[in-house]
Design an enzyme around this catalytic site. Structure first.
Site, short mmCIF file in Angstrom:
data_model
loop_
_atom_site.label_atom_id
_atom_site.label_comp_id
_atom_site.label_asym_id
_atom_site.label_seq_id
_atom_site.Cartn_x
_atom_site.Cartn_y
_atom_site.Cartn_z
CG ASP A 175 -1.99 0.67 1.02
OD1 ASP A 175 -3.06 0.09 1.32
OD2 ASP A 175 -2.07 1.80 0.97
NE ARG B 1 -17.36 15.38 -17.63
CZ ARG B 1 -18.63 16.19 -17.49
NH1 ARG B 1 -18.98 17.03 -18.26
NH2 ARG B 1 -19.43 15.47 -16.46
CE1 TYR C 282 -9.78 11.02 -7.36
CE2 TYR C 282 -10.79 12.86 -8.82
CZ TYR C 282 -10.08 11.69 -8.72
OH TYR C 282 -9.02 11.63 -9.68
CB ALA D 134 -5.51 8.04 -6.88
C1 UD2 Z 1 -14.07 12.75 -14.60
C2 UD2 Z 1 -13.05 11.92 -13.90
C3 UD2 Z 1 -13.01 11.93 -12.33
C4 UD2 Z 1 -12.84 13.41 -12.05
C5 UD2 Z 1 -13.96 14.27 -12.57
C6 UD2 Z 1 -13.61 15.74 -12.39
C7 UD2 Z 1 -13.11 9.92 -15.35
C8 UD2 Z 1 -13.41 8.55 -15.74
N1 UD2 Z 1 -13.52 10.51 -14.11
O1 UD2 Z 1 -15.52 12.30 -14.02
O2 UD2 Z 1 -12.01 11.03 -11.85
O3 UD2 Z 1 -11.75 13.74 -12.33
O4 UD2 Z 1 -13.75 14.17 -13.93
O5 UD2 Z 1 -14.59 16.62 -12.93
O6 UD2 Z 1 -12.24 10.48 -16.13
N2 UD2 Z 1 -22.07 9.59 -18.64
C9 UD2 Z 1 -23.06 9.00 -19.61
N3 UD2 Z 1 -23.38 7.62 -19.66
C10 UD2 Z 1 -22.36 6.73 -18.80
C11 UD2 Z 1 -21.45 7.08 -18.15
C12 UD2 Z 1 -21.48 8.53 -18.16
O7 UD2 Z 1 -23.84 9.85 -20.05
O8 UD2 Z 1 -22.96 5.44 -18.99
C13 UD2 Z 1 -21.86 10.68 -18.58
C14 UD2 Z 1 -21.81 11.42 -17.33
O9 UD2 Z 1 -23.08 11.78 -16.49
C15 UD2 Z 1 -21.04 12.67 -17.53
C16 UD2 Z 1 -19.82 12.39 -18.65
O10 UD2 Z 1 -20.55 11.13 -19.18
O11 UD2 Z 1 -21.67 13.67 -17.85
C17 UD2 Z 1 -18.60 11.94 -18.11
O12 UD2 Z 1 -18.57 10.73 -17.19
P1 UD2 Z 1 -17.28 10.21 -16.66
O13 UD2 Z 1 -17.80 9.24 -15.31
O14 UD2 Z 1 -16.63 9.30 -17.71
O15 UD2 Z 1 -16.31 11.17 -16.03
P2 UD2 Z 1 -16.74 12.63 -15.16
O16 UD2 Z 1 -16.33 13.63 -15.86
O17 UD2 Z 1 -17.86 12.46 -14.46
#
Ligand code: UD2
Length: 324
Positions: free
Chosen positions: A58, A211, A145, A80
């Site tokens: 760890d 994004r 986070y 992390a």
């Molecule tokens: C990203 C990072 C997270 C953190 C965050 C900061 C990733 C995987 N996660 O989260 O660690 O740094 O940014 O803001 O990079 N969505 C759908 N359908 C799905 C899954 C997701 O529509 O089946 C949408 C979700 O609601 C969001 C977008 O896709 O609007 C991106 O989701 P995510 O989980 O890939 O990443 P995010 O931006 O929430």
């Protein structure tokens, strides 16, 4: 602006068996002595090449960390708890890994006089007040986070200032690429899985949220820059500067996979950030890094890789050491 490549160094990658860490290890191994500290909760030993020294443990365990960091020149800190949801459910548990262990890494680096590259996140900004978001924008994390990543990012800066420790914090936007799996792995891997199975691609909300998707090979290149740059004590955005809506992403994935999936909408994710996109000017100017892989070619290479088609200029293997 080209910084020399990192060579003939002894380096430690914490979380080196994980998604980003293991790609970084692949890029470092040919020219450096590489150690990996990983507890394999989410990391996969199968991702590691033969020529690494693996310390199973760890990152928050001082004994394991001390052993792993002995005599190193650079520590790339990627271990992390990456799930935002998990941090909301159990803030103290993720704090132990994301912040307390990170602080331990900085302290260990002081002992060894080693450089530290810290994996930070766009999560430090929360809902950005303006787009694209620059490193000087206000930081308002919306999850434990994000708070943990912000505190570590600030500690990295402070260690450079107070103790003259060379540190760099890299604020990753939405990273994607091969080996990204599991329940918290990100929208691109989820959509790809759905499309391949010809199941509905599930958009959360109206799909107009956007994004900045950055390929893991570019993230590796940013780390290699950070390993040798003179511009230490700073945080840098790591993104492409391009924003894509989730709706467009769903269509791109469907086209690339030639899937017959429908596109379905479900409830928006509570607390979801509407738009996120990096201002990449500082990173380009001071770190000499710009992303190379566009979203469409990044997705295409993922699809071809899965189909076993050898791709020329495959982004995963296109990681070149700076200065080469
Ligand atoms: C990203 C990072 C997270 C953190 C965050 C900061 C990733 C995987 N996660 O989260 O660690 O740094 O940014 O803001 O990079 N969505 C759908 N359908 C799905 C899954 C997701 O529509 O089946 C949408 C979700 O609601 C969001 C977008 O896709 O609007 C991106 O989701 P995510 O989980 O890939 O990443 P995010 O931006 O929430």
């Amino acid at each position: 602006m080209d910084s020399p490549a990192i060579r003939d160094s002894t380096v430690l990658v914490t979380g080196g068996a994980g998604f980003i860490g293991s790609h970084l290890v692949d890029a470092l191994v040919p020219h450096n002595e590489v150690r990996v500290l990983d507890n394999f909760t989410t990391g996969d030993p199968a991702h590691l090449p033969d020529d690494v020294t693996v310390i199973e443990g760890d990152v928050g365990d001082p004994i394991a960390l001390q052993e792993a960091a002995r005599g190193v020149d650079v520590i790339f800190h990627h271990a992390a708890v990456v799930s935002v949801t998990q941090s909301v459910d159990r803030p103290r548990q993720s704090n132990r890994t994301n912040l307390e262990a990170g602080l331990l890494v900085l302290e260990q680096a002081r002992q060894e006089d080693a450089r530290v590259v810290v994996a930070s996140s766009a999560a430090v900004y929360g809902h950005p007040e303006e787009l694209p978001v620059s490193e000087t924008a206000s930081t308002n994390p919306t999850s434990p986070y994000g708070v943990q990543k912000l505190a570590l990012d600030e500690y990295a800066r402070l260690y450079a200032e107070l103790y003259d420790l060379p540190t760099v914090a890299l604020r990753y936007f939405n990273v994607y690429g091969p080996r990204q799996r599991g329940p918290y792995s990100g929208v691109i891997s989820t959509f790809l899985e759905q499309a391949r199975a010809d199941e509905p691609i599930t958009i959360e909300g109206d799909g107009q949220q956007s994004r900045d998707f950055v390929h893991v090979s570019d993230v590796v290149r940013a780390n290699l820059r950070a390993a040798t740059t003179d511009a230490v004590g700073e945080a840098y955005n790591v993104g492409t500067g391009e924003r894509t809506t989730i709706r467009d992403l769903a269509e791109t994935v469907r086209d690339a996979t030639e899937s017959s999936s429908s596109i379905a909408h479900r409830e928006p994710r509570p607390g979801d950030i509407r738009h996120s996109g990096a201002d990449t000017a500082k990173t380009a100017r001071e770190l000499g890094f710009e992303a190379r892989v566009g979203l469409e070619s990044g997705i295409r290479s993922l699809v071809e890789r899965d189909a076993g088609v050898p791709t020329r200029g495959d982004p995963e293997t296109a990681v070149e050491l700076p200065g080469e």
